[in-house]
Design a protein around this motif. Structure first.
Motif, PDB file in Angstrom:
ATOM      1  N   HIS A   1     -29.273  21.991  39.188  1.00 55.08           N
ATOM      2  CA  HIS A   1     -28.722  20.904  38.366  1.00 55.08           C
ATOM      3  C   HIS A   1     -27.997  21.480  37.154  1.00 55.08           C
ATOM      4  CE1 HIS A   1     -31.211  18.131  40.748  1.00 55.08           C
ATOM      5  NE2 HIS A   1     -32.206  18.981  40.551  1.00 55.08           N
ATOM      6  N   PRO A   2     -26.913  22.232  37.381  1.00 57.52           N
ATOM      7  CA  PRO A   2     -26.238  22.897  36.254  1.00 57.52           C
ATOM      8  C   PRO A   2     -25.626  21.931  35.248  1.00 57.52           C
ATOM      9  CG  PRO A   2     -24.924  23.061  38.258  1.00 57.52           C
ATOM     10  CD  PRO A   2     -26.255  22.511  38.665  1.00 57.52           C
ATOM     11  N   ASP A   3     -25.244  20.742  35.687  1.00 58.33           N
ATOM     12  CA  ASP A   3     -24.588  19.803  34.777  1.00 58.33           C
ATOM     13  C   ASP A   3     -25.524  19.267  33.707  1.00 58.33           C
ATOM     14  OD1 ASP A   3     -22.257  20.141  36.157  1.00 58.33           O
ATOM     15  OD2 ASP A   3     -22.487  18.339  37.378  1.00 58.33           O
ATOM     16  N   THR A   4     -26.814  19.246  33.994  1.00 54.93           N
ATOM     17  CA  THR A   4     -27.770  18.752  33.004  1.00 54.93           C
ATOM     18  C   THR A   4     -28.619  19.893  32.452  1.00 54.93           C
ATOM     19  OG1 THR A   4     -29.237  18.154  34.853  1.00 54.93           O
ATOM     20  CG2 THR A   4     -27.896  16.395  33.888  1.00 54.93           C
ATOM     21  N   ALA A   5     -29.385  20.529  33.302  1.00 56.82           N
ATOM     22  CA  ALA A   5     -30.267  21.599  32.838  1.00 56.82           C
ATOM     23  C   ALA A   5     -29.494  22.805  32.317  1.00 56.82           C
ATOM     24  CB  ALA A   5     -31.207  22.031  33.967  1.00 56.82           C
ATOM     25  N   GLY A   6     -28.234  22.929  32.700  1.00 57.54           N
ATOM     26  CA  GLY A   6     -27.403  24.009  32.167  1.00 57.54           C
ATOM     27  C   GLY A   6     -27.267  23.931  30.655  1.00 57.54           C
ATOM     28  N   GLU A   7     -27.333  22.721  30.137  1.00 60.18           N
ATOM     29  CA  GLU A   7     -27.264  22.527  28.691  1.00 60.18           C
ATOM     30  C   GLU A   7     -28.481  23.153  28.007  1.00 60.18           C
ATOM     31  OE1 GLU A   7     -25.398  18.818  26.701  1.00 60.18           O
ATOM     32  OE2 GLU A   7     -27.534  18.374  26.960  1.00 60.18           O
ATOM     33  N   LEU A   8     -29.649  22.933  28.564  1.00 61.17           N
ATOM     34  CA  LEU A   8     -30.873  23.516  28.018  1.00 61.17           C
ATOM     35  C   LEU A   8     -30.826  25.039  28.107  1.00 61.17           C
ATOM     36  CD1 LEU A   8     -33.722  23.490  26.905  1.00 61.17           C
ATOM     37  CD2 LEU A   8     -34.566  22.919  29.193  1.00 61.17           C
ATOM     38  N   MET A   9     -30.346  25.568  29.224  1.00 62.93           N
ATOM     39  CA  MET A   9     -30.249  27.020  29.367  1.00 62.93           C
ATOM     40  C   MET A   9     -29.288  27.590  28.331  1.00 62.93           C
ATOM     41  SD  MET A   9     -31.567  29.529  31.060  1.00 62.93           S
ATOM     42  CE  MET A   9     -32.231  28.782  32.561  1.00 62.93           C
ATOM     43  N   TYR A  10     -28.231  26.869  28.033  1.00 66.90           N
ATOM     44  CA  TYR A  10     -27.281  27.308  27.005  1.00 66.90           C
ATOM     45  C   TYR A  10     -27.972  27.418  25.651  1.00 66.90           C
ATOM     46  CZ  TYR A  10     -23.315  27.324  23.809  1.00 66.90           C
ATOM     47  OH  TYR A  10     -22.432  27.647  22.797  1.00 66.90           O
ATOM     48  N   TYR A  11     -28.802  26.441  25.317  1.00 61.53           N
ATOM     49  CA  TYR A  11     -29.534  26.496  24.044  1.00 61.53           C
ATOM     50  C   TYR A  11     -30.448  27.722  23.995  1.00 61.53           C
ATOM     51  CZ  TYR A  11     -28.190  21.534  23.639  1.00 61.53           C
ATOM     52  OH  TYR A  11     -27.500  20.353  23.566  1.00 61.53           O
ATOM     53  N   LEU A  12     -31.123  27.995  25.102  1.00 56.87           N
ATOM     54  CA  LEU A  12     -32.033  29.145  25.147  1.00 56.87           C
ATOM     55  C   LEU A  12     -31.282  30.473  24.998  1.00 56.87           C
ATOM     56  CD1 LEU A  12     -34.327  27.880  28.030  1.00 56.87           C
ATOM     57  CD2 LEU A  12     -35.102  28.364  25.698  1.00 56.87           C
ATOM     58  N   LYS A  13     -30.038  30.497  25.436  1.00 59.42           N
ATOM     59  CA  LYS A  13     -29.226  31.711  25.315  1.00 59.42           C
ATOM     60  C   LYS A  13     -28.636  31.875  23.916  1.00 59.42           C
ATOM     61  CE  LYS A  13     -27.716  31.872  30.167  1.00 59.42           C
ATOM     62  NZ  LYS A  13     -26.545  31.711  31.078  1.00 59.42           N
ATOM     63  N   ASN A  14     -28.734  30.841  23.102  1.00 58.06           N
ATOM     64  CA  ASN A  14     -28.052  30.870  21.810  1.00 58.06           C
ATOM     65  C   ASN A  14     -28.966  30.477  20.656  1.00 58.06           C
ATOM     66  OD1 ASN A  14     -24.942  31.317  22.358  1.00 58.06           O
ATOM     67  ND2 ASN A  14     -25.700  29.992  23.988  1.00 58.06           N
ATOM     68  N   THR A  15     -30.218  30.918  20.694  1.00 57.78           N
ATOM     69  CA  THR A  15     -31.118  30.634  19.590  1.00 57.78           C
ATOM     70  C   THR A  15     -30.735  31.488  18.374  1.00 57.78           C
ATOM     71  OG1 THR A  15     -32.802  32.345  19.923  1.00 57.78           O
ATOM     72  CG2 THR A  15     -32.931  30.393  21.328  1.00 57.78           C
ATOM     73  N   ILE A  16     -31.250  31.102  17.210  1.00 62.79           N
ATOM     74  CA  ILE A  16     -30.938  31.868  16.000  1.00 62.79           C
ATOM     75  C   ILE A  16     -31.858  33.083  15.859  1.00 62.79           C
ATOM     76  CG2 ILE A  16     -30.104  29.816  14.817  1.00 62.79           C
ATOM     77  CD1 ILE A  16     -32.710  29.915  13.127  1.00 62.79           C
ATOM     78  N   TYR A  17     -32.762  33.267  16.812  1.00 62.38           N
ATOM     79  CA  TYR A  17     -33.740  34.346  16.715  1.00 62.38           C
ATOM     80  C   TYR A  17     -33.387  35.497  17.654  1.00 62.38           C
ATOM     81  CZ  TYR A  17     -36.328  30.644  14.398  1.00 62.38           C
ATOM     82  OH  TYR A  17     -36.689  29.622  13.550  1.00 62.38           O
ATOM     83  N   GLY A  18     -33.219  36.695  17.079  1.00 63.96           N
ATOM     84  CA  GLY A  18     -32.906  37.861  17.902  1.00 63.96           C
ATOM     85  C   GLY A  18     -33.763  39.049  17.527  1.00 63.96           C
ATOM     86  N   ASP A  19     -35.014  38.762  17.142  1.00 64.50           N
ATOM     87  CA  ASP A  19     -35.838  39.822  16.558  1.00 64.50           C
ATOM     88  C   ASP A  19     -36.928  40.357  17.469  1.00 64.50           C
ATOM     89  OD1 ASP A  19     -37.358  37.525  16.551  1.00 64.50           O
ATOM     90  OD2 ASP A  19     -37.605  37.428  14.367  1.00 64.50           O
ATOM     91  N   ARG A  20     -36.946  39.943  18.756  1.00 65.73           N
ATOM     92  CA  ARG A  20     -38.018  40.395  19.628  1.00 65.73           C
ATOM     93  C   ARG A  20     -37.481  40.945  20.946  1.00 65.73           C
ATOM     94  NH1 ARG A  20     -41.590  35.454  17.338  1.00 65.73           N
ATOM     95  NH2 ARG A  20     -39.811  35.413  15.930  1.00 65.73           N
ATOM     96  N   ILE A  21     -37.687  40.249  22.056  1.00 64.29           N
ATOM     97  CA  ILE A  21     -37.301  40.799  23.364  1.00 64.29           C
ATOM     98  C   ILE A  21     -35.809  41.106  23.422  1.00 64.29           C
ATOM     99  CG2 ILE A  21     -37.069  40.221  25.813  1.00 64.29           C
ATOM    100  CD1 ILE A  21     -39.772  38.825  25.651  1.00 64.29           C
ATOM    101  N   SER A  22     -34.984  40.274  22.831  1.00 67.32           N
ATOM    102  CA  SER A  22     -33.533  40.473  22.931  1.00 67.32           C
ATOM    103  C   SER A  22     -33.013  41.604  22.046  1.00 67.32           C
ATOM    104  CB  SER A  22     -32.807  39.172  22.563  1.00 67.32           C
ATOM    105  OG  SER A  22     -33.095  38.793  21.226  1.00 67.32           O
ATOM    106  N   TYR A  23     -33.800  42.041  21.071  1.00 66.42           N
ATOM    107  CA  TYR A  23     -33.309  42.986  20.060  1.00 66.42           C
ATOM    108  C   TYR A  23     -32.752  44.286  20.648  1.00 66.42           C
ATOM    109  CZ  TYR A  23     -33.302  45.866  15.812  1.00 66.42           C
ATOM    110  OH  TYR A  23     -32.932  46.694  14.779  1.00 66.42           O
ATOM    111  N   PRO A  24     -33.470  44.990  21.531  1.00 68.06           N
ATOM    112  CA  PRO A  24     -32.946  46.264  22.025  1.00 68.06           C
ATOM    113  C   PRO A  24     -32.019  46.143  23.233  1.00 68.06           C
ATOM    114  CG  PRO A  24     -35.161  45.958  22.859  1.00 68.06           C
ATOM    115  CD  PRO A  24     -34.857  44.755  22.002  1.00 68.06           C
TER     116      PRO A  24
END
Length: 417
Positions: free
Chosen positions: A329-352
């Motif tokens: 369901h990319p048209d709906t749930a894709g929006e939620l995935m976009y938010y998860l990819k663009n959080t303001i937090y980059g200090d843990r798993i994504s950092y390295p």
């Protein structure tokens, strides 16, 4: 006049004919490992995307970061080569690659202030603190920013003890991670899933942990199933009431009670900012009992009946099922995935993890909790990694952040072999 209108019409058509294929093409760039080939004007691919990202972070203007080596990227490469006293030819070869890798992992990032920026969100996004940014730039006033200003952002490399490298399989990788976490106080839980093979490993993977804000993943997942099924309109407005108030993360707490927000906006703030009030409003709309039943139906092992708990397995399972649901369901749930990819937090798993690799994740914090659960979209070996740390120092840049970053780097480097 009619002739002029026809000229304008043809110009618009020509623009669309050129631009639409280009945009579509840019979204499906050919994949190349960074450093595997020479890069120069006219080349394109994921390695060019990484080149542009590194140069931009180092303060060299490359124009649009699109994976296409054009005139602006050429100028950025030439400027970089001049500054590093390399051969100034605009070709990214072995010497320029080496200099770029050194910049990426050891130099402070150079960031240009954009409209709406503040040092708090910049610090969270880049895994540092406002105090460290002020010190790096010899600044006194965190509010004294202007659009276009360049600032240095401390970005120290993640260093893993050499003896914890060299794993040849997931069992050895797990053992190395266990050796790492045994050196620190607190309890850590890890659950890993290789999305290609389905292989997993876990450390305290089925134990209950305080979930903190990671609970917002299944909450928003449930919300988007209701949106997909047409049971909730994402544009429906919800009023902020006194009962919704909760301090901590998020910006709604600074806005007047009685304000209205769409469901879509509440979801965005709940994930991107980890806004507690937005999450409380969503819970009020969907119903806590329904939310609990949703987690039961997904097969969660640790259900938060009376307290906010989850297991590392549960969080990784939620992320995996969300990914599968988003693919359907990319048209709906894709929006939620976009938010998860663009959080303001980059200090843990994504950092390295290199910036050209997308990471969809959700953090959670309390005074004694530092959590993160993530989907890492590695180009050839995508995976899910959840790390929950309880009974640790939850303050900014505590040892718990270091441990999570080290675990993340160990896993990424193993997958990247």
């Amino acid at each position: 006049m009619l002739k002029f209108r026809r000229i304008i019409l043809w110009m618009v058509i020509l623009f669309l004919v050129i631009t639409i294929p280009l945009l579509s093409y840019a979204k499906s760039l050919p994949k190349f490992s960074f450093g595997s080939r020479l890069l120069y004007t006219g080349t394109y691919g994921t390695d060019v995307l990484k080149l542009q990202t590194i140069l931009e972070q180092a303060g060299f203007d490359v124009g649009t970061i699109d994976g296409i080596f054009g005139a602006m990227t050429l100028n950025g490469v030439l400027d970089f080569q001049r500054e590093k006293h390399l051969k100034v030819d605009g070709i990214v070869g072995p010497q320029t690659y080496a200099a770029l890798e050194n910049v990426h992992w050891t130099d402070p990032l150079v960031y240009r202030i954009k409209p709406g920026d503040n040092l708090y969100t910049i610090a969270k996004k880049n895994g540092t603190t406002v105090e460290d940014i002020l010190k790096a730039n010899d600044m006194d006033d965190p509010d004294n920013l202007y659009v276009g200003q360049q600032i240095l952002i401390p970005h120290p490399p993640v260093v893993v003890p050499p003896e914890l490298y060299g794993a040849t399989n997931y069992q050895e990788l797990k053992q190395n991670i266990e050796k790492l976490i045994s050196q620190y106080p607190g309890k850590y839980g890890v659950y890993f899933i290789d999305l290609n093979t389905g292989q997993t490993f876990e450390i305290n993977g089925y134990d209950p942990f305080i979930a903190a804000s990671t609970y917002k993943v299944p909450l928003n997942f449930y919300l988007y199933t209701l949106i997909t099924e047409g049971k909730i309109d994402p544009n429906m407005k919800v009023q902020y009431t006194k009962v919704d108030y909760e301090g901590g993360a998020g910006s709604i707490q600074f806005e007047p009670v009685g304000s209205y927000y769409t469901i879509r906006e509440l979801s965005r703030r709940s994930i991107v900012e980890s806004d507690n009030i937005a999450s409380n409003m969503i819970m009020r709309v969907v119903g806590r009992d329904n939310y609990i039943k949703f987690m039961e139906n997904l097969g969660a092992k640790v259900i938060p009946y009376s307290s906010n708990i989850a297991s590392p397995y549960d969080m990784s399972m939620y992320m995996k099922k969300l990914l599968e649901y988003e693919n359907e369901h990319p048209d709906t749930a894709g929006e939620l995935m976009y938010y998860l990819k663009n959080t303001i937090y980059g200090d843990r798993i994504s950092y390295p993890i290199p910036d050209n690799i997308e990471v969809a994740h959700k953090v959670g914090n309390l005074d004694n909790v530092v959590n993160d659960t993530a989907i890492v979209f590695h180009p050839t070996k995508p995976y899910i990694l959840t790390i929950l740390a309880n009974n640790v120092d939850g303050s900014d840049n505590s040892y718990a952040y270091t441990v999570i970053r080290q675990i993340s780097k160990m896993v990424y480097d193993f997958q990247n072999k």
